[in-house]
Write an enzyme that holds these catalytic residues in place. Structure first.
Site, PDB file in Angstrom:
ATOM      1  N   SER A 127       7.579  -3.312   3.828  1.00  0.00           N
ATOM      2  CA  SER A 127       6.345  -3.016   2.915  1.00  0.00           C
ATOM      3  C   SER A 127       5.455  -4.751   2.584  1.00  0.00           C
ATOM      4  O   SER A 127       4.518  -5.424   3.578  1.00  0.00           O
ATOM      5  CB  SER A 127       7.050  -3.349   1.300  1.00  0.00           C
ATOM      6  OG  SER A 127       5.730  -2.346   0.524  1.00  0.00           O
ATOM      7  N   HIS A 162       3.831   2.805   4.271  1.00  0.00           N
ATOM      8  CA  HIS A 162       3.757   3.162   3.351  1.00  0.00           C
ATOM      9  C   HIS A 162       2.904   3.975   3.432  1.00  0.00           C
ATOM     10  O   HIS A 162       2.157   4.687   2.985  1.00  0.00           O
ATOM     11  CB  HIS A 162       3.746   3.137   2.139  1.00  0.00           C
ATOM     12  CG  HIS A 162       5.169   1.791   1.456  1.00  0.00           C
ATOM     13  ND1 HIS A 162       6.065   2.056   1.801  1.00  0.00           N
ATOM     14  CD2 HIS A 162       4.990   0.592   1.145  1.00  0.00           C
ATOM     15  CE1 HIS A 162       6.846   0.745   1.588  1.00  0.00           C
ATOM     16  NE2 HIS A 162       5.923  -0.166   1.298  1.00  0.00           N
TER      17      HIS A 162
END
Length: 235
Positions: A127, A162
């Site tokens: 991330s 994501h």
């Protein structure tokens, strides 16, 4: 740029109920050491104690673990970032990409990370820990999703973690690439990762089925999303 980098769109120990992760196994195997030295950098989460504890629980039986706490959290305390030069793997956690980059620069980490990479240390992250290696990225560091043109630039182009797993990630990233707010780049779903070696893209891998990776590119007509072959780990 010499060295190996693994950028996870999601997955790894932090998204596993029991800490087991084929992506993490893949990263450790890259070192070719029976018990690699791995350092976790949780800056993006504000050095959340539970995050560091989960890291140590996931890796302590198969690696020599350490945590670089720039917020001086106990029991780790503050460590000289030069410790990064002693690692086989440096693993960067998720959280705020903008805060991570600002704090790292205050402590001289960008230069230290480049030295570690050049000496053979594998750089990995999830991330925000994916975003930081690229020139620019899609981030929620400011609340709503926004483009961030402030990365380390160890990998060219932009990044979006994501990609299919969080609302509006795909839509907003394609818009920013189409308008030039972000450069062309990699869009990576949860439980998937892209691998770079010596300045070149090597492969995309995943620890779950149907976790795609895309190259998103600006064209004269807007934007094109090209799916990249993904190798399922363990197959």
């Amino acid at each position: 740029m010499k060295g190996t980098m693994v950028a996870l769109g999601g997955g790894g120990f932090s998204m596993s109920e029991d800490g087991a992760s084929a992506l993490d196994d893949y990263i450790l195997a890259m070192t070719k050491r029976p018990r690699p030295r791995i350092c976790f950098i949780p800056t993006a989460s504000g050095d959340a104690d539970t995050y560091s504890e989960r890291f140590e629980a996931a890796f302590r039986d198969r690696a020599d673990t350490s945590v670089l706490s720039l917020f001086c959290h106990e029991p780790w305390g503050y460590s000289d970032p030069a410790m990064l030069l002693e690692q086989d793997v440096i693993y960067v956690g998720g959280g705020s990409t903008a805060n991570l980059l600002a704090i790292w620069r205050l402590h001289g980490l960008p230069e230290m990370l480049e030295k570690a990479l050049d000496s053979g240390t594998v750089l990995a992250g999830i991330s925000a820990g994916m975003n930081c290696w690229f020139e620019s990225s899609s981030t929620d560091s400011y609340g709503p999703l926004a483009p961030l043109d402030d990365g380390l630039g160890l990998i060219p182009g932009s990044a979006c973690p994501h990609y299919l797993s969080e609302p509006r990630r795909r839509e907003s990233y394609q818009h920013w690439v189409a308008t030039g707010a972000l450069a062309d780049g990699f869009a990576v779903d949860d439980y998937a990762a892209v691998v770079w070696r010596d300045g070149a893209f090597v492969e995309a891998v995943a620890e779950q089925r149907d976790r795609p990776v895309f190259w998103v590119e600006r064209t004269a007509d807007g934007v094109v999303e090209r799916e990249i072959p993904v190798r399922l780990l363990g197959q």
